[in-house]
Design a protein around this motif. Sequence first.
Motif, PDB file in Angstrom:
ATOM      1  N   ARG A 144       6.158   7.953   0.170  1.00  0.00           N
ATOM      2  CA  ARG A 144       4.727   7.773   0.358  1.00  0.00           C
ATOM      3  C   ARG A 144       4.502   6.354   0.872  1.00  0.00           C
ATOM      4  NH1 ARG A 144       6.054  12.256  -0.788  1.00  0.00           N
ATOM      5  NH2 ARG A 144       5.292  13.521  -2.541  1.00  0.00           N
ATOM      6  N   ARG A 145       3.858   6.259   2.019  1.00  0.00           N
ATOM      7  CA  ARG A 145       3.605   4.955   2.640  1.00  0.00           C
ATOM      8  C   ARG A 145       2.114   4.647   2.626  1.00  0.00           C
ATOM      9  NH1 ARG A 145       7.772   7.335   5.549  1.00  0.00           N
ATOM     10  NH2 ARG A 145       9.639   6.028   5.770  1.00  0.00           N
ATOM     11  N   PHE A 146       1.791   3.379   2.481  1.00  0.00           N
ATOM     12  CA  PHE A 146       0.387   2.977   2.434  1.00  0.00           C
ATOM     13  C   PHE A 146      -0.266   3.274   3.776  1.00  0.00           C
ATOM     14  CE2 PHE A 146      -3.203  -0.011   2.152  1.00  0.00           C
ATOM     15  CZ  PHE A 146      -3.690   0.369   0.911  1.00  0.00           C
ATOM     16  N   ALA A 147      -1.433   3.909   3.732  1.00  0.00           N
ATOM     17  CA  ALA A 147      -2.085   4.403   4.949  1.00  0.00           C
ATOM     18  C   ALA A 147      -3.402   3.701   5.222  1.00  0.00           C
ATOM     19  CB  ALA A 147      -2.313   5.906   4.841  1.00  0.00           C
ATOM     20  N   GLY A 148      -3.522   2.454   4.784  1.00  0.00           N
ATOM     21  CA  GLY A 148      -4.721   1.681   5.094  1.00  0.00           C
ATOM     22  C   GLY A 148      -5.628   1.504   3.907  1.00  0.00           C
ATOM     23  N   THR A 149      -5.973   2.603   3.222  1.00  0.00           N
ATOM     24  CA  THR A 149      -6.823   2.518   2.034  1.00  0.00           C
ATOM     25  C   THR A 149      -6.191   3.179   0.822  1.00  0.00           C
ATOM     26  OG1 THR A 149      -8.008   4.533   2.674  1.00  0.00           O
ATOM     27  CG2 THR A 149      -8.933   2.441   3.404  1.00  0.00           C
ATOM     28  N   ASP A 150      -5.152   3.961   1.031  1.00  0.00           N
ATOM     29  CA  ASP A 150      -4.462   4.619  -0.069  1.00  0.00           C
ATOM     30  C   ASP A 150      -3.075   5.028   0.418  1.00  0.00           C
ATOM     31  OD1 ASP A 150      -4.815   6.916   1.522  1.00  0.00           O
ATOM     32  OD2 ASP A 150      -6.631   7.490   0.446  1.00  0.00           O
TER      33      ASP A 150
END
Length: 338
Positions: A144-150
């Motif tokens: 799971r990679r950070f996608a800007g806000t979550d």
Amino acid sequence: MRDWRKISIASLLGAVACIGSSTLAQTATPRPALTNEQAIQLFEEAGFSVTSGRPVNRCGGASNPRIAFVDLNGDGRAEVHLADVDPRCYRKPGAYFAIMAQQPDGSWKRLIAEDGIVGFDAARTSGWNNLLLADPDSACPGVRRFAGTDYGPPNRCSPFAASELTAASPPSPRGMAGTPISQTKLFDWTEDQTSDARNLPALKRAAIFQAAGVQAVGGGRWTSCTDDASGRSEAQLAMIEDINGDGRPEAMIRDSGSYCNGSVGVASSVLTQTSTGAWSVMLSTQGFINFLESRGADNYPDIEVGLPGFCFPYRRWDGTEYAIAARWDREGKPCHPG
């Protein structure tokens, strides 16, 4: 109304043990000062109710979730890693976790929550540690990679993803609240920004960006894609307007660039201003957002998300989130992405 005086931080967090730091690839951080309200809201945001000062999981069982206060993005501020074990409640392997970040107004925002056991990688995306879900520890293994806000959209291992999981087969073109979803745009503008958004003072614009997880990267440029060294990724406040008539404005951000958004080329966020004046994210998604004439709970307009292809998600505010209500093509016929 809940009587906060009857619930203390000690009674809520006193039984919570810390997660061993040996499994973490980020820095342990002292617990921030919390009011009783913030402690309660932390657990509720993680998916627990609180009864007599003790957490209760989604299956109604008394819980003893374990918490670590850690710094996942190197900003010196604590995020929360909460983990709970209940084989009768949670899916493979009978465990659950949630990661949350504290917002400028002191409230906690859930960044990800899934059934499973999470590990932390030293590798980072947009400055945040990647999360690892190994096959033995999750029914939805992967990174799971950070996608800007979550940490990206929910999947079938997320208890908050029921609307996402049923979206591919919408129950009815009437959507979620019984009233038809319109494909007619509420309003349109010919420029990238409305005049109110373009003329908003810099400090107020910065508060909206920060609430959405968008960062200043120099030269007046903001983006959530801080890994893009080319300078081509840039966020813009596209709109600020009271879209549901409650007297408080909503804002829409478009964060353009293919480095983090691929062929879509843009990510969009919708925020609303709370009664305290802080900003809260209602929706963060890849694609272009169009507000529609039809409306869901609290008089919020429905949303069409523009993505590549010919099948588009339509979202309706249900009082808690902008959940997917249907997937249609341009002719209003049910469709399946891919």
